[in-house]
Scaffold this motif. Sequence first.
Motif, PDB file in Angstrom:
ATOM      1  N   TRP A  88       8.213  -2.244  -2.031  1.00  0.00           N
ATOM      2  CA  TRP A  88       9.141  -3.304  -1.652  1.00  0.00           C
ATOM      3  C   TRP A  88      10.098  -3.604  -2.809  1.00  0.00           C
ATOM      4  O   TRP A  88      11.314  -3.680  -2.616  1.00  0.00           O
ATOM      5  CB  TRP A  88       8.321  -4.536  -1.302  1.00  0.00           C
ATOM      6  CG  TRP A  88       9.056  -5.606  -0.603  1.00  0.00           C
ATOM      7  CD1 TRP A  88      10.347  -5.610  -0.165  1.00  0.00           C
ATOM      8  CD2 TRP A  88       8.519  -6.872  -0.247  1.00  0.00           C
ATOM      9  NE1 TRP A  88      10.631  -6.793   0.436  1.00  0.00           N
ATOM     10  CE2 TRP A  88       9.537  -7.588   0.398  1.00  0.00           C
ATOM     11  CE3 TRP A  88       7.263  -7.471  -0.412  1.00  0.00           C
ATOM     12  CZ2 TRP A  88       9.329  -8.874   0.880  1.00  0.00           C
ATOM     13  CZ3 TRP A  88       7.071  -8.743   0.069  1.00  0.00           C
ATOM     14  CH2 TRP A  88       8.112  -9.435   0.706  1.00  0.00           C
ATOM     15  N   PHE A  89       9.543  -3.759  -3.992  1.00  0.00           N
ATOM     16  CA  PHE A  89      10.393  -3.989  -5.162  1.00  0.00           C
ATOM     17  C   PHE A  89      11.385  -2.841  -5.341  1.00  0.00           C
ATOM     18  O   PHE A  89      12.567  -3.055  -5.587  1.00  0.00           O
ATOM     19  CB  PHE A  89       9.539  -4.102  -6.441  1.00  0.00           C
ATOM     20  CG  PHE A  89       9.018  -5.478  -6.720  1.00  0.00           C
ATOM     21  CD1 PHE A  89       9.019  -5.985  -8.003  1.00  0.00           C
ATOM     22  CD2 PHE A  89       8.514  -6.275  -5.701  1.00  0.00           C
ATOM     23  CE1 PHE A  89       8.524  -7.253  -8.287  1.00  0.00           C
ATOM     24  CE2 PHE A  89       8.024  -7.544  -5.968  1.00  0.00           C
ATOM     25  CZ  PHE A  89       8.030  -8.041  -7.273  1.00  0.00           C
TER      26      PHE A  89
ATOM     27  N   MET B   8      -1.051  -3.095  -4.879  1.00  0.00           N
ATOM     28  CA  MET B   8       0.059  -3.427  -5.770  1.00  0.00           C
ATOM     29  C   MET B   8       1.214  -2.459  -5.610  1.00  0.00           C
ATOM     30  O   MET B   8       2.382  -2.852  -5.703  1.00  0.00           O
ATOM     31  CB  MET B   8      -0.406  -3.464  -7.222  1.00  0.00           C
ATOM     32  CG  MET B   8      -1.466  -4.526  -7.524  1.00  0.00           C
ATOM     33  SD  MET B   8      -0.991  -6.214  -7.071  1.00  0.00           S
ATOM     34  CE  MET B   8      -1.919  -6.439  -5.570  1.00  0.00           C
ATOM     35  N   THR B   9       0.916  -1.172  -5.366  1.00  0.00           N
ATOM     36  CA  THR B   9       2.029  -0.242  -5.180  1.00  0.00           C
ATOM     37  C   THR B   9       2.708  -0.446  -3.838  1.00  0.00           C
ATOM     38  O   THR B   9       3.858  -0.050  -3.654  1.00  0.00           O
ATOM     39  CB  THR B   9       1.575   1.228  -5.315  1.00  0.00           C
ATOM     40  OG1 THR B   9       0.444   1.439  -4.474  1.00  0.00           O
ATOM     41  CG2 THR B   9       1.246   1.562  -6.743  1.00  0.00           C
TER      42      THR B   9
ATOM     43  N   VAL C 228       3.405  -3.456  -2.720  1.00  0.00           N
ATOM     44  CA  VAL C 228       4.417  -4.412  -3.186  1.00  0.00           C
ATOM     45  C   VAL C 228       5.470  -3.673  -4.001  1.00  0.00           C
ATOM     46  O   VAL C 228       6.667  -3.960  -3.927  1.00  0.00           O
ATOM     47  CB  VAL C 228       3.763  -5.526  -4.029  1.00  0.00           C
ATOM     48  CG1 VAL C 228       4.814  -6.483  -4.550  1.00  0.00           C
ATOM     49  CG2 VAL C 228       2.732  -6.279  -3.212  1.00  0.00           C
ATOM     50  N   GLY C 229       4.991  -2.673  -4.756  1.00  0.00           N
ATOM     51  CA  GLY C 229       5.892  -1.871  -5.581  1.00  0.00           C
ATOM     52  C   GLY C 229       6.959  -1.166  -4.772  1.00  0.00           C
ATOM     53  O   GLY C 229       8.109  -1.055  -5.197  1.00  0.00           O
TER      54      GLY C 229
END
Lengths: 359, 879
Positions: B80-81, B74-75, B77-78
């Motif tokens: 990327w965000f 998830m981080t 993806v984090g």
Amino acid sequence: MDPSALIPTPDTLQVPWGWFQLLLIITLFLHLVLMNVMLGSGIIAFVNHFRAPEESNPLCHAISRKLPFAIAFTVNFGIAPLLFLQVLYGHFMYTSSVLMANFWISVIALLIAGYYMAYIYNYKYDSLGGSRVFVTGFSVTALLIIGFFMSNNFTMMQRPDTWVRYFENPTGLLLNLGDPTLFPRYLHFMTAAVAIGGLSIALYYEYLRQRGDETARRWVRHGCRWFGTATLINFPFGFWFFDSLPDYVVNVKSFTGILIALFVLTAVVLGIFSIIFSYLGRVMGVLYTALPTVFVMILVRDLVRAAYLKPYFSVSDLTVEPQYSPLFLFLLFFIGGLVLVGWMLKLAWQAFDNKEVQS
Amino acid sequence: MNYPVWQLDAAAGGLLIAMMAVFHVYISHFAVGGGLFLVLTEMKGIRENNQSVIDFVRKHTKFFLLLTMVAGGMTGVGIWFTISLLNPAATSKLIHIFVFAWAIEWVFFAAEIISLFIYYYTFGRMDNRNHVIIGWIYFGCAWMSLFVINGIIDFMLTPGAWIENNNFWSGYFNPTFWPALFFRSFLAFMLAGLYGFLTATNLKESGLRTKMVRYCAIWLIVPFVLFLGSAWWYKASLPLELQVLIFERMPEIRPFLKGFSVFGPALMLGGIIMAIKMPQAVNRSVAAVMLIIGLMYMGSFEFIREAGRRPYIIRDFMYSTSILKQDIDKVRKNGLLQEAKWVNNRVISDDTRLETGREIFNILCLPCHSIGGPLNNIKKLTRNYTPQGLDAKISGIHRFSPYMPPFAGTPDERRALAYYIAFGLNNRKDRKEDVIIKTIPDDTIPEFNGEADKYVLLAWSDMGMKSVTDASNTWMILPPGVTLNAQLIERGETPDVIVDGVTITYEIEGDFADPDQRVDFWKNAQALYGRAIAAGTGLSGNGLSGTMEPEGEGFSATLLPVFPYTTDNRYMPYPTFTITARNSDDEVIATARVVASTATEMSCKTCHGGLWKVDDRAGISDVTAGNVLETHDRISGTNLQGLAQSGMPVLCNRCHGDPSQNAPGNREHLNLSAAIHGFHANFLAERGAAYCVLCHPADTGGATRAYRGIHRALGLNCTYCHGEIEDHAISLLKAELENGKSRAAVLLKNIRPANFASIDEIVPRKPWINEPDCLNCHVDFQVPEKDTTFNQWTDGGENLYRNRTDASGRLRCAACHNSPHSIYPAENPYNSNRDALQPLQYQNQPYPIGSNFNCKVCHTIDMDEEMHHGNMLREFRNQ
């Protein structure tokens, strides 16, 4: 201020936009179906617990075991459409993301929290007892909030006319609450998730029933009921959503408008059939009508976005500086990946089917 | 510029990506190394037929799955965000270049997830051979996902040939790709051992625990040498200028470099300690501590890599401000507020200065500087600067701090930014009005009887203004030392310049007679000059009262230690001396008063912080002086501040020669004038005469206003004779270049001439010796036809105006016309008599002695020949 003055300049493509459009639609479809399964089954589990907190039914137990998988794959399959979206529409999407930066970044925290909650639900299913309703409630709430932020971002990205609000609020705390399409859209997507969640349950238990488990019949009906009721409720939400769209977007004088009308009509017809199948308990019939409905609706979603942005931009405006070799390499790896995954799944299937013990 | 900026304050400067990314990479590298660890350990268990090892692997896999799938994945993806929010322009560029690389990585992510799930859930259900294959597939996919992202990360630091050819493969397989891949792989294996400690130390059975902990220690320790080898390879693959920047020129990185060199051995030591059999609780605690050290180790590396890329986000292509390198000139010309899309105020006005300053700050500064936060807090870094000083600093900072970009905007925008930082953020209360001068109510003119008096006594100081750096506790650039000159003229039809048979004495006015009570100069003299200097005496032994020495056709008293501080500690830069001429019978035959201008108003504090030392208008405080040395140390790699702090104030002319102090310097370094002007020209250029006064006490709103003669009254400023600081610096540096000093070339590189097409046109000069001269404009003493005279220098010291004489060769020019910069008629801000003492005494007019047909002053009758110099028998032109 003229909104188009605020629209950032896009970067160039390596291959024509059609490639990215195709990949975007396919991967978004997969992602949304998985998301629907994840969220829908999570909500259904929650409601079951809510209705009877002290009881434990095998459906919820099954969901608890599968929810972490659903989340993992939903997120993984979310990567691909986000990637292709940024290639085609990045200059809109990054902008709306920045405008709602605090909310957008909180998606990560919510995701981690919701995901770990699902694992707690999984591993501690029995010991949780009556607290199961809270754990599922928390997880589902986190995911629903994420969905809300998604709806905000993806509507705000197509509304450059609202971007000027940034100058009053540059600290990343804007949402798109003033947009009449936001709430109907959100409700339409979330209700659809519940429906597909129900479908996935019905499919799973239909599979078990066909393998000889008679207790599964009850849960097939359960899943079908959820699907039918949710889809029925979703019709007025859908019409509300459609009605809230600006005139110029659903203008039947334009080619896009015609397509939108056509696809919506198709979806409505397929949707009616899917409800009928669900009340008849014909799970495969539901599957064969519901999934195409979702696919067609995704096409509508894309066309609506294109129509919204037409005054400012269209993907065919993007310049191409051709470099095909990376695409070819990707396709190669993709096929290779499919083969590898297929082979691994076969092995896993055998392991569970035959209940092989390691030698 | 293209995108809106997420306006952060304390969280700016990259804090969010730092936290998200370091957290993610620490777990994700474990996800790679741990994959190999799992399968090899399972194979070990199978090989040794040891079920407890296999059970350990299964348990570790569960931990592995929960950590890497959720927090790790998830981080990712984090990240990327986060990058999309903090730098959408760079993110968009990377996405569009590497979309299919990321798509390939996605395939590996998917295969990773599936294989890991299968690996975990088929433990005990799948035969060994296939299960191990699944494990290898997991590791292979995990390592490939590292492989893929590695290309993109390294591209940002070393884009290689992509800059020219725009080719995906050139960008992907860039100069640091392979070393970084090995570096990260070995680090991943080490982390596998580190994380392994967590589960291994939780094993209950002590024999198994010790065995598995030691096994993990091997994983931690063995790859270390290879890791260091690939680190060395990584460093060597960087372009040379990048190596210099990262390892020598960035103060921000130093603690991380230190951390990297300390935490590595610490981990090795920890690994060895872990191998010792110890109670479980101790084992667990050490494992937890090691995990934190590991995080700091990896974090140090990532910080070094990220910071080393500055000022770029994609090196040589896009700055951290999202501005493309190729667009910088356009933005500097047209203005950031015009070129950027997301700007509210495109026009800077008095009402909008703070808002536009903030908008400029958001675009140009927020990417690296927080406001009050932990990363590069701008408030801390700029607290010493006035808005003027900050404007100067910003304009030149990229020349000496290569991790800063050139300012991307117009001078007006730069000033608005400086204004915002100084007033909006730092709440400065800098003086905005003129200094209120404490004037002298009356200034007595000595008497002169034009009928009866036999002598005219003329006196003047060498310099129209002698600046002193009152910072002797810390350093000494310009010591005290006014040189007074006098000539005694016996009046008559043919006057005579008298040297023999007379004694000329001098005495400073009482209020200034005890400078050793006001300043620390004499306390520091031993340390500075290597010899004690008696209190109240100057560098040549003269005190503030005494007898003048005969010199040529007159008298002089050299290097009198005048300080502009009164007994009640007021600042007054125009103390006077009374000069008395006595005959051989010790009778007073003539008296005159002369002003001995000395100033300590030097605004180093504009950039170097601190407050005025004296009377809120003069002197250099210890804080300011300390900061000057700190800056010198930082930029030139010296340790002068250390010296000063241990009681050894620095005498600048030991290294930097100065003809005015007879100091040869050390042959290697630039002379004082070339060094100071050459360095500061990088920050003060393009501003004409306005910024000369930051150092030279001629600010017309200041406490000295030293440039006060007739030329100022006629509207000429410093640059008319001395040139703008750019040209001024170039002339000095060129002379030093000819003296073989390489530093001159370095400084010359960044200074563009203000008034010449190229530096070739500028004539080199030595400071204090080759100067502009009156006759350059007053050709043949006639009315000037031009009013600028830069680039025409006197040949040598003896040809300077202040050393020359009239046509007779006996009367000094300055005797009648006064010192440079206060040429008669001169206006003194403290009292209108003060710079006209002798003209008023002898002819009741402030003009040069004898002007306006006043030959009678010395000749007692009118004259009709222009003996002293041409064009003198006329009405004074500027009355």
